[in-house]
Design an enzyme around this catalytic site. Structure first.
Site, PDB file in Angstrom:
ATOM      1  N   ASP A  47       0.841  -1.198   0.000  1.00 34.82           N
ATOM      2  CA  ASP A  47       0.000   0.000   0.000  1.00 34.82           C
ATOM      3  C   ASP A  47       0.880   1.253   0.000  1.00 34.82           C
ATOM      4  O   ASP A  47       0.590   2.236  -0.675  1.00 34.82           O
ATOM      5  CB  ASP A  47      -0.889   0.033   1.246  1.00 34.82           C
ATOM      6  CG  ASP A  47      -2.002  -0.991   1.143  1.00 34.82           C
ATOM      7  OD1 ASP A  47      -1.992  -1.769   0.170  1.00 34.82           O
ATOM      8  OD2 ASP A  47      -2.865  -1.008   2.036  1.00 34.82           O
ATOM      9  N   ALA A  48       1.980   1.184   0.779  1.00 37.23           N
ATOM     10  CA  ALA A  48       2.843   2.355   0.905  1.00 37.23           C
ATOM     11  C   ALA A  48       3.457   2.722  -0.447  1.00 37.23           C
ATOM     12  O   ALA A  48       3.481   3.896  -0.842  1.00 37.23           O
ATOM     13  CB  ALA A  48       3.934   2.063   1.918  1.00 37.23           C
ATOM     14  N   TYR A  50       2.281   1.955  -3.355  1.00 38.31           N
ATOM     15  CA  TYR A  50       1.201   2.404  -4.242  1.00 38.31           C
ATOM     16  C   TYR A  50       0.916   3.884  -3.966  1.00 38.31           C
ATOM     17  O   TYR A  50       0.780   4.692  -4.879  1.00 38.31           O
ATOM     18  CB  TYR A  50      -0.035   1.547  -3.990  1.00 38.31           C
ATOM     19  CG  TYR A  50      -1.232   1.961  -4.813  1.00 38.31           C
ATOM     20  CD1 TYR A  50      -1.388   1.498  -6.112  1.00 38.31           C
ATOM     21  CD2 TYR A  50      -2.194   2.810  -4.285  1.00 38.31           C
ATOM     22  CE1 TYR A  50      -2.475   1.880  -6.875  1.00 38.31           C
ATOM     23  CE2 TYR A  50      -3.283   3.199  -5.038  1.00 38.31           C
ATOM     24  CZ  TYR A  50      -3.426   2.732  -6.326  1.00 38.31           C
ATOM     25  OH  TYR A  50      -4.502   3.124  -7.070  1.00 38.31           O
ATOM     26  N   ASP A  51       0.831   4.211  -2.682  1.00 40.96           N
ATOM     27  CA  ASP A  51       0.582   5.615  -2.320  1.00 40.96           C
ATOM     28  C   ASP A  51       1.675   6.536  -2.850  1.00 40.96           C
ATOM     29  O   ASP A  51       1.406   7.658  -3.275  1.00 40.96           O
ATOM     30  CB  ASP A  51       0.482   5.759  -0.804  1.00 40.96           C
ATOM     31  CG  ASP A  51      -0.842   5.215  -0.301  1.00 40.96           C
ATOM     32  OD1 ASP A  51      -1.006   5.102   0.914  1.00 40.96           O
ATOM     33  OD2 ASP A  51      -1.705   4.892  -1.138  1.00 40.96           O
ATOM     34  N   SER A  96     -21.799 -15.482  10.417  1.00 43.46           N
ATOM     35  CA  SER A  96     -22.245 -16.413   9.374  1.00 43.46           C
ATOM     36  C   SER A  96     -23.194 -17.449   9.970  1.00 43.46           C
ATOM     37  O   SER A  96     -23.386 -17.503  11.183  1.00 43.46           O
ATOM     38  CB  SER A  96     -21.042 -17.076   8.729  1.00 43.46           C
ATOM     39  OG  SER A  96     -20.275 -17.667   9.728  1.00 43.46           O
ATOM     40  N   LEU A  97     -23.749 -18.266   9.103  1.00 46.02           N
ATOM     41  CA  LEU A  97     -24.758 -19.220   9.546  1.00 46.02           C
ATOM     42  C   LEU A  97     -24.167 -20.613   9.676  1.00 46.02           C
ATOM     43  O   LEU A  97     -23.305 -21.006   8.890  1.00 46.02           O
ATOM     44  CB  LEU A  97     -25.884 -19.279   8.509  1.00 46.02           C
ATOM     45  CG  LEU A  97     -26.689 -17.994   8.307  1.00 46.02           C
ATOM     46  CD1 LEU A  97     -27.502 -18.077   7.023  1.00 46.02           C
ATOM     47  CD2 LEU A  97     -27.606 -17.780   9.503  1.00 46.02           C
ATOM     48  N   LYS A 130     -31.364 -18.824   0.244  1.00 47.82           N
ATOM     49  CA  LYS A 130     -30.026 -18.346   0.608  1.00 47.82           C
ATOM     50  C   LYS A 130     -29.346 -17.881  -0.678  1.00 47.82           C
ATOM     51  O   LYS A 130     -28.998 -18.695  -1.536  1.00 47.82           O
ATOM     52  CB  LYS A 130     -29.222 -19.456   1.281  1.00 47.82           C
ATOM     53  CG  LYS A 130     -27.862 -18.985   1.758  1.00 47.82           C
ATOM     54  CD  LYS A 130     -27.213 -20.035   2.649  1.00 47.82           C
ATOM     55  CE  LYS A 130     -25.951 -19.514   3.310  1.00 47.82           C
ATOM     56  NZ  LYS A 130     -24.898 -19.162   2.378  1.00 47.82           N
ATOM     57  N   ASP A 132     -26.684 -16.577  -3.282  1.00 45.90           N
ATOM     58  CA  ASP A 132     -25.244 -16.787  -3.426  1.00 45.90           C
ATOM     59  C   ASP A 132     -24.599 -15.524  -3.990  1.00 45.90           C
ATOM     60  O   ASP A 132     -24.259 -15.440  -5.171  1.00 45.90           O
ATOM     61  CB  ASP A 132     -25.013 -17.982  -4.359  1.00 45.90           C
ATOM     62  CG  ASP A 132     -23.602 -18.511  -4.234  1.00 45.90           C
ATOM     63  OD1 ASP A 132     -22.862 -18.035  -3.353  1.00 45.90           O
ATOM     64  OD2 ASP A 132     -23.231 -19.401  -5.014  1.00 45.90           O
ATOM     65  N   ARG A 151     -18.667  -7.137   4.114  1.00 53.17           N
ATOM     66  CA  ARG A 151     -18.607  -7.916   5.350  1.00 53.17           C
ATOM     67  C   ARG A 151     -17.179  -7.979   5.912  1.00 53.17           C
ATOM     68  O   ARG A 151     -16.976  -7.948   7.107  1.00 53.17           O
ATOM     69  CB  ARG A 151     -19.117  -9.326   5.045  1.00 53.17           C
ATOM     70  CG  ARG A 151     -19.046 -10.281   6.178  1.00 53.17           C
ATOM     71  CD  ARG A 151     -19.741 -11.570   5.788  1.00 53.17           C
ATOM     72  NE  ARG A 151     -19.812 -12.468   6.904  1.00 53.17           N
ATOM     73  CZ  ARG A 151     -18.889 -13.365   7.197  1.00 53.17           C
ATOM     74  NH1 ARG A 151     -17.825 -13.471   6.435  1.00 53.17           N
ATOM     75  NH2 ARG A 151     -19.009 -14.138   8.239  1.00 53.17           N
ATOM     76  N   GLU A 188     -27.942  -9.062   0.614  1.00 49.03           N
ATOM     77  CA  GLU A 188     -27.018  -9.698  -0.325  1.00 49.03           C
ATOM     78  C   GLU A 188     -26.996  -8.955  -1.662  1.00 49.03           C
ATOM     79  O   GLU A 188     -28.053  -8.690  -2.241  1.00 49.03           O
ATOM     80  CB  GLU A 188     -27.492 -11.138  -0.534  1.00 49.03           C
ATOM     81  CG  GLU A 188     -26.436 -12.071  -1.006  1.00 49.03           C
ATOM     82  CD  GLU A 188     -25.607 -12.653   0.146  1.00 49.03           C
ATOM     83  OE1 GLU A 188     -25.767 -12.234   1.310  1.00 49.03           O
ATOM     84  OE2 GLU A 188     -24.774 -13.521  -0.148  1.00 49.03           O
ATOM     85  N   TYR A 240     -32.386  -8.616   3.940  1.00 50.72           N
ATOM     86  CA  TYR A 240     -32.946  -9.695   4.757  1.00 50.72           C
ATOM     87  C   TYR A 240     -32.543  -9.637   6.235  1.00 50.72           C
ATOM     88  O   TYR A 240     -32.910 -10.491   7.015  1.00 50.72           O
ATOM     89  CB  TYR A 240     -32.594 -11.070   4.189  1.00 50.72           C
ATOM     90  CG  TYR A 240     -31.104 -11.300   3.978  1.00 50.72           C
ATOM     91  CD1 TYR A 240     -30.236 -11.384   5.054  1.00 50.72           C
ATOM     92  CD2 TYR A 240     -30.585 -11.447   2.696  1.00 50.72           C
ATOM     93  CE1 TYR A 240     -28.886 -11.583   4.866  1.00 50.72           C
ATOM     94  CE2 TYR A 240     -29.226 -11.647   2.497  1.00 50.72           C
ATOM     95  CZ  TYR A 240     -28.381 -11.715   3.587  1.00 50.72           C
ATOM     96  OH  TYR A 240     -27.042 -11.907   3.399  1.00 50.72           O
ATOM     97  N   CYS A 433       6.873 -40.023   8.193  1.00 50.93           N
ATOM     98  CA  CYS A 433       6.614 -38.750   7.509  1.00 50.93           C
ATOM     99  C   CYS A 433       7.364 -38.737   6.175  1.00 50.93           C
ATOM    100  O   CYS A 433       8.575 -38.972   6.147  1.00 50.93           O
ATOM    101  CB  CYS A 433       7.089 -37.605   8.399  1.00 50.93           C
ATOM    102  SG  CYS A 433       7.066 -36.014   7.563  1.00 50.93           S
ATOM    103  N   CYS A 436      10.379 -36.007   6.445  1.00 46.89           N
ATOM    104  CA  CYS A 436      11.568 -36.094   7.297  1.00 46.89           C
ATOM    105  C   CYS A 436      11.874 -37.517   7.761  1.00 46.89           C
ATOM    106  O   CYS A 436      12.882 -37.738   8.423  1.00 46.89           O
ATOM    107  CB  CYS A 436      11.426 -35.165   8.497  1.00 46.89           C
ATOM    108  SG  CYS A 436      10.190 -35.701   9.674  1.00 46.89           S
TER     109      CYS A 436
END
Ligand code: IVH
Length: 687
Positions: A47-48, A50-51, A96-97, A130, A132, A151, A188, A240, A433, A436
């Site tokens: 961001d820096a 870009y600024d 969230s649900l 619901k 989407d 959100r 939504e 909703y 594993c 390793c």
């Protein structure tokens, strides 16, 4: 002088000709970064940095005003000075649900609600599709739209007000009288299927990037920096839900939906009031049969308890409301061949088998990998020890049915036994594993004596696969989020021995000349990339406590738990000391305190304690803390009289069920304990 020579020339030293070409270069560069950030969601610079580009552009324009063009980055509609969206904390979190996948799950949901509320009479439940799309929160003050926010992580979103104002379904002013002074309307954002297809057809002709699906399209359109682009996209909105409200215009969910319609929102016309499990399931079947002809994507239906006072009493468990549930549609499926099984070693040592499939399209997406979860899953044994897939194991060479639901990792749901090659043998899960060579074991639950379904590499200290995965997690987007340091770079740096612990990332710049040369000489990595990387690392030397805790990669500590811990302990010092003290035993005050945080159960608490019990982990944390500053978190404040107290419920309760009483106490900032502890603390209240 050619423009490529001017990026470092001071603005006041530029000639007019140089300024002109420099502005053209900056406009192209800014536009390219915007595209990466907003359309591909894959920024290449911090961001820096870009600024800095924008500031330089503005400074040159200020010196040569007549060089400002219509297309200048400073002239784009909706562009903000910093070019990025501001963060907006949500006064009421956007949660969230929980999901229901079967009829029984729905019956269980209704039963849970009844039990919690202690009711056996009438229980009205609102059922609705619901959608989407992506959720949005709209804040109205004195009836005027003042802010639109995405959100985000549920607690903090992005300010997309300018873009939201271009959506025709969203009123700028609420209609009618007696509108509460503060109304946060939630719902939504989505797009009609035909509009989505139309956009992609045009995009293909014009050579612009196509959208993968309607939801990505809606999300990408809403996060445009140039709101005239959002305006050109036919986005729609269904209301909703709500967040902060200074007054409630209705007493029921259904009444609120009617009110939202009256004040100017589109609400879903299929919303129905039901009063039995049968009714809910009928609604589900009806919507499922209409799914293809609705014109917009839905991925299930949502059930919500109608009475708002009951919603309030039911409250939330972890990040899901107890008063609502999403009943999801069955996932899409396809048949393909299992070519191989690969074992991946995760950051906590879990050996996860991955199915390598002959590529197949499932619901519009090409799938070539699927998770096989663990040894038992391959052997057709479910989590509860009962057979799954009718007891049919999975073998290399099998023809398998693959399923994909939403963003969930594809799964193998069944094997076509008729097509099993004669040579196919039962799969032998490795006991060492693959990274390793250490023993990989299934831990035994000390209480139940049952074997954990996951086989883990026992070498958490030096297993290279675990160490590398921990580092990838550490720099990931929701953790330290270091620009230019992704999975690929971590793999390279780790293999070269440049970075083996988190602290190594922050000491990279102090290495000897040879190491630095090694860094700059890698393919596709020049001196500028190294400088950019160091800047990006420096930009993350200050970090929020919750990100820091999440970044540690402790088993069971995801973003949600990290946030709970950060809010509870406030500072990194208190957190570190308390976790080490909690390791003194389950009877210690520090352990009890950790275990009493709402949302942190014994499994999570034990995982954190185990992490801090490893001297190696504490050392890695301490080395890291020498390099960075961890910002304190805001502690949850509460002025309730029982905040901070421990409440013990004994005997039988008259008005509440025990579960509800406990939830209510926790909501008021108290810690609810199931039993009177051996050594009751002086602040414990008995109810
Ligand atoms: S109610 C406390 N109703 O589903 C949760 N959500 O998993 C309130 N969604 O983030 C959400 N249609 O984006 C609700 N009719 C509906 C919905 C809906 C889609 C999405 C929403 C939310 C997610 C929850």
């Amino acid at each position: 002088m050619a423009s490529r020579d001017t990026p470092n020339t001071a603005v006041d030293k530029l000639s007019e000709a140089q300024a002109k070409s420099e502005l053209t270069r900056l406009a192209a560069e800014i536009a390219a970064h915007d595209k990466l950030y907003y359309q591909s969601d894959a920024p290449k610079i911090s961001d820096a940095d870009y600024d800095k580009l924008r500031k330089r552009n503005n400074a040159i324009e200020a010196r040569f005003p007549k060089l400002v063009t219509k297309d200048s980055p400073s002239n784009r509609v909706g562009a903000q000075p910093s070019g990025r969206f501001a963060k907006v904390p949500h006064a009421v979190p956007m949660l969230s649900l929980g999901n229901a996948f079967s009829d029984e799950d729905v019956a269980d949901f209704v039963e849970r609600v009844r039990k919690f509320l202690k009711i056996d009479g009438e229980l009205d439940i609102v059922a609705e599709p619901k959608i989407d799309g992506l959720s949005l929160s709209l804040r109205y003050e004195d009836g005027e739209l003042v802010r639109g926010a995405t959100r985000g992580d549920g607690f903090t979103g992005e300010d997309v007000t300018a873009n939201v104002k271009t959506i025709s379904d969203i009123p700028h002013k609420l209609k009618g009288r007696n509108i509460p002074a503060v109304c946060e309307v939630r719902g939504e954002v989505y797009i009609l299927g035909r509009d989505f297809i139309g956009f992609n057809k045009r995009a293909e002709k014009e050579g612009i990037q196509l959208a993968a699906n309607p939801r990505n399209f809606a999300a990408g359109s809403l996060r445009q920096k140039d709101s005239s682009i959002t305006a050109s996209r036919p986005l729609k909105f269904f209301a909703y839900a709500w967040g902060e409200m200074s007054a409630m215009p209705a007493k029921t969910q259904f009444g609120m939906i009617e009110w939202l319609g009256k004040v100017g929102f589109s609400t879903n016309p299929l919303t129905t009031l039901c009063d039995s499990v049968d009714d809910l399931l009928k609604f589900y079947r009806k919507i499922e049969s209409k799914r293809a002809s609705l014109g917009y994507d839905i991925d299930g239906v949502v059930y919500k308890v109608d009475r708002l006072d009951w919603q309030e009493r039911l409250g939330f468990v972890s990040r899901n409301p107890r008063w609502a549930v999403a009943h999801k549609f069955a996932a899409e499926q396809a048949t393909t061949i299992l070519n191989d099984i690969e074992i991946q070693v995760g950051r906590t040592g879990a050996l996860t088998p991955v199915a390598k499939l002959a590529p197949v399209t499932v619901g519009g997406v090409v799938v070539s990998n699927a998770t096989l979860h663990n040894d038992d899953y391959i052997k057709a044994i479910g989590n509860d020890g009962e057979p799954i897939r009718d007891g049919v194991d999975i073998r290399i060479g099998d023809t398998v049915v693959v399923q994909r639901a939403g963003d969930v990792i594809p799964q193998i749901v069944s094997v076509v036994l008729d097509k099993r090659p004669k040579s196919a043998k039962p799969y032998k899960f490795p006991t060492v594993c693959p990274a390793c060579g250490s023993h990989a074991v299934r831990e035994e639950d000390p209480k139940s004596g049952e074997l954990d379904s996951v086989r883990r590499c026992t070498n958490s200290l030096t297993c290279p696969a675990q160490a590398m995965e921990r580092l990838k997690h550490f720099v990931a987007r929701n953790a330290f989020d270091i620009d230019g340091l992704g999975d690929k770079q971590i793999e390279e740096f780790f293999t070269d021995g440049l970075v083996t612990t988190p602290a190594d990332i922050f000491t990279l710049q102090k290495r000897d000349a040879r190491s630095l040369k090694k860094l700059a000489n890698r393919e596709g990595f020049g001196a500028t990339s190294v400088k950019n990387l160091f800047d990006a690392i420096d930009a993350r030397r200050k970090i929020a406590l919750q990100r820091f805790i999440y970044a540690l990669g402790i088993r069971h500590v995801g973003e949600g738990n990290a946030k709970l811990l950060a809010r509870h302990y406030g500072t990194v010092d208190v957190f570190r000391k308390s976790m080490i003290a909690a390791g003194k035993g389950e009877d210690s005050e520090a352990y009890q305190d950790l275990n009493s945080i709402e949302g942190i159960g014994a499994v999570v608490a034990n995982a954190i304690v185990a992490f801090f019990a490893e001297p190696h982990s504490v050392e890695a944390v301490d080395e890291l803390l020498k390099e960075i500053d961890v910002l304190p978190a805001e502690k949850v404040k509460s002025n309730s009289p029982i905040a901070g107290k421990i409440v013990v419920f004994t005997g039988s309760l008259e008005k509440f069920t025990r579960e509800e009483a406990k939830a209510t106490a926790e909501r008021l900032g108290a810690k609810a304990s199931g039993s009177v502890s051996k050594r009751p603390k002086s602040s414990a209240l008995r109810c």
